[in-house]
Design an enzyme around this catalytic site. Structure first.
Site, PDB file in Angstrom:
ATOM      1  N   GLU A  58      -6.372 -10.943  -0.777  1.00 33.00           N
ATOM      2  CA  GLU A  58      -7.194 -10.655   0.411  1.00 33.00           C
ATOM      3  C   GLU A  58      -8.676 -10.521   0.046  1.00 33.00           C
ATOM      4  O   GLU A  58      -9.387  -9.681   0.586  1.00 33.00           O
ATOM      5  CB  GLU A  58      -6.720  -9.355   1.085  1.00 33.00           C
ATOM      6  CG  GLU A  58      -5.248  -9.326   1.446  1.00 33.00           C
ATOM      7  CD  GLU A  58      -4.809  -8.021   2.096  1.00 33.00           C
ATOM      8  OE1 GLU A  58      -5.676  -7.265   2.601  1.00 33.00           O
ATOM      9  OE2 GLU A  58      -3.589  -7.750   2.102  1.00 33.00           O
ATOM     10  N   ASP A 102     -12.539 -10.332  -0.357  1.00 33.26           N
ATOM     11  CA  ASP A 102     -13.823 -10.440   0.323  1.00 33.26           C
ATOM     12  C   ASP A 102     -14.804  -9.538  -0.413  1.00 33.26           C
ATOM     13  O   ASP A 102     -14.403  -8.654  -1.164  1.00 33.26           O
ATOM     14  CB  ASP A 102     -13.754 -10.109   1.821  1.00 33.26           C
ATOM     15  CG  ASP A 102     -13.025  -8.820   2.146  1.00 33.26           C
ATOM     16  OD1 ASP A 102     -13.090  -7.861   1.346  1.00 33.26           O
ATOM     17  OD2 ASP A 102     -12.385  -8.752   3.212  1.00 33.26           O
ATOM     18  N   HIS A 140     -10.627  -6.234  -2.120  1.00 33.23           N
ATOM     19  CA  HIS A 140     -11.691  -5.970  -1.141  1.00 33.23           C
ATOM     20  C   HIS A 140     -12.829  -5.275  -1.890  1.00 33.23           C
ATOM     21  O   HIS A 140     -12.712  -4.112  -2.283  1.00 33.23           O
ATOM     22  CB  HIS A 140     -11.169  -5.089  -0.008  1.00 33.23           C
ATOM     23  CG  HIS A 140     -10.105  -5.746   0.817  1.00 33.23           C
ATOM     24  ND1 HIS A 140     -10.339  -6.890   1.557  1.00 33.23           N
ATOM     25  CD2 HIS A 140      -8.802  -5.422   1.025  1.00 33.23           C
ATOM     26  CE1 HIS A 140      -9.227  -7.242   2.179  1.00 33.23           C
ATOM     27  NE2 HIS A 140      -8.280  -6.375   1.878  1.00 33.23           N
ATOM     28  N   GLU A 150       0.806  -1.229   0.000  1.00 28.88           N
ATOM     29  CA  GLU A 150       0.000   0.000   0.000  1.00 28.88           C
ATOM     30  C   GLU A 150       0.840   1.282   0.000  1.00 28.88           C
ATOM     31  O   GLU A 150       0.660   2.153   0.848  1.00 28.88           O
ATOM     32  CB  GLU A 150      -0.966  -0.016   1.199  1.00 28.88           C
ATOM     33  CG  GLU A 150      -1.908  -1.206   1.183  1.00 28.88           C
ATOM     34  CD  GLU A 150      -2.781  -1.318   2.434  1.00 28.88           C
ATOM     35  OE1 GLU A 150      -2.715  -0.417   3.298  1.00 28.88           O
ATOM     36  OE2 GLU A 150      -3.521  -2.315   2.544  1.00 28.88           O
ATOM     37  N   ASN A 186       1.907  -5.486  -2.980  1.00 27.78           N
ATOM     38  CA  ASN A 186       0.511  -5.756  -2.633  1.00 27.78           C
ATOM     39  C   ASN A 186      -0.231  -4.455  -2.342  1.00 27.78           C
ATOM     40  O   ASN A 186       0.285  -3.577  -1.650  1.00 27.78           O
ATOM     41  CB  ASN A 186       0.483  -6.657  -1.390  1.00 27.78           C
ATOM     42  CG  ASN A 186      -0.890  -7.170  -1.039  1.00 27.78           C
ATOM     43  OD1 ASN A 186      -1.574  -7.733  -1.879  1.00 27.78           O
ATOM     44  ND2 ASN A 186      -1.294  -7.001   0.211  1.00 27.78           N
TER      45      ASN A 186
END
Length: 426
Positions: free
Chosen positions: A268, A270, A238, A161, A202
């Protein structure tokens, strides 16, 4: 068309039946029907995140009995982050990380390490150092962590990030002190610390073309051009059903990163819905999982797909996004949701993997990293190779075993003494 229609009806029926039982609380959770997710195909690793203290949760037996057969890759939610591992300078706490590594090894899981340089969850002591002291501390941390787990962790999030939404560098303590060089310096140090590990960048909101994704693309293209060791890109993924997705744009975006020679990891995933979802929301959530994963399975550069947790009981979402919840593929009672069956169906669209002799890390080329991997295997430091069908790809003389002869053949190939492996001529 008729076959597709029957398959669609079957998936729809599974969605509807699961939606009806979503908020029921049976004494025993339902076991998913069909193959477990990791067994649907063998090209892509299927992973999840585990919280710290996973082995001592109040329902750890159910947590582990549900997760263990479904996945073959695990990421630590927090116990491998800097504040957990090195809360004070050069004083390391390995307890929780060791537990995860040992559990993974005992259950034939690969491990995704998360994370080295990040603006968040960094202890206060590192944030006010001088540039030279900060770089020294960064190097020491990477050396100690990767040294302890050398050959045991498949892939590391080296930098996490570092960009704002507009594509500018995040004004983190790293950037303010060391400038953007902290990123490439971390990658260089990580490669030296464990040459066999995959090193990736990432971030979230990279899925689609735009300023942030462009910034990551340009950085990684520059790294590739200058020989900075980077192996892949991590799309955190996400998502929220409130926001529409251009799946074709996602596919095009993956392709441009793949064209740089990068591996792609969904790290990651979701998909947020409401705190009290309707059956329509559950179906829409399932469609997001299905469409994203189908695009991933059609992209050969995709090496792993991970969800950020698997049960809604243990999810970061409700504490972070008020009114949003239920983002994962099992409900709080460990029942598979419509999203689970959509995930399962999408994985089945995987093409049959091919064997590329010598390419043990599935990078698209045979190089020094592959040589290092076969050496690590022969020394007993690793028991498998990152590439799908890696054991076959490493058997360079097609003898049925991977041994010192294969190591010698690899060396001859890299030195230019031979241009083909014996296995390719049999």
């Amino acid at each position: 068309m008729r076959g597709k229609r029957i398959k669609s009806l079957s998936v729809a029926l599974a969605v509807c039946m699961t939606a009806l039982t979503f908020f029921s609380a049976p004494a025993d959770a339902a076991t998913p029907t069909g193959k477990r997710l990791k067994d649907v195909q063998s090209r892509v690793l299927i992973g999840t995140e585990f919280p710290s203290g996973f082995s001592t949760l109040s329902d750890s037996a159910q947590f582990l009995s549900t997760a263990t057969p479904e996945f073959n890759l695990v990421t630590a939610e927090n116990c491998m982050k800097w504040d957990a591992l090195e809360p004070s300078q050069n004083n390391f706490n390995w307890n929780e990380a060791d537990k995860l590594v040992n559990w993974a090894k005992a259950n034939n899981y690969q491990i995704h390490g998360h994370t080295f340089v990040w603006h968040s969850q960094a202890p206060g002591w590192i944030q006010n150092l001088s540039a030279s002291a900060m770089e020294s501390a960064m190097n020491n941390h990477i050396d100690k962590v990767m040294g302890r787990y050398k050959g045991q962790i498949l892939v590391w999030d080296v930098a996490n990030e570092v960009f704002e939404e507009n594509g500018s560098y995040r004004n983190s303590f790293w950037y303010r002190t060391m400038g953007k060089s902290f990123i490439e310096k971390a990658f260089i140090r990580a490669r030296a610390a464990d040459p066999s590990a995959k090193l990736i960048y990432n971030d979230y909101n990279l899925e689609y073309t735009g300023p942030k994704s462009d910034a990551a693309y340009n950085m990684l293209k520059d790294f590739k051009n200058r020989g900075i060791p980077v192996d892949g890109i991590g799309f955190q993924m996400h998502l929220d059903i409130q926001y529409a997705i251009d799946y074709d744009d996602f596919a095009r975006n993956m392709q441009r990163f793949a064209d740089l020679g990068l591996e792609i990891y969904v790290t990651e995933m979701d998909v947020r819905i409401s705190s009290n979802p309707s059956s329509a929301e559950l179906e829409k959530q399932a469609s997001y999982y299905k469409n994203i994963i189908e695009k991933c399975m059609a992209q050969p550069a995709v090496k792993a797909i991970q969800v950020w947790g698997f049960t809604d009981k243990y999810s970061w979402v409700p504490q972070t996004f008020p009114g949003r919840d239920n983002a994962l593929i099992f409900d709080r009672n460990y029942n598979p949701k419509p999203a689970y069956y959509a995930f399962q169906a999408a994985l089945a669209t995987s093409p049959t993997p091919t064997v590329v002799y010598g390419d043990l890390d599935a990078s698209g080329s045979v190089d020094a990293l592959d040589y290092s991997l076969i050496k690590q295997y022969l020394l007993g430091n690793i028991t498998k190779f990152p590439a799908e069908n890696g054991m076959i790809a490493a058997d360079l003389d097609a003898s049925g075993t991977v041994d010192s002869l294969d190591f010698a053949i690899m060396k001859q190939y890299l030195l230019g003494i031979i241009s083909k492996f014996p296995a390719e001529t049999k």
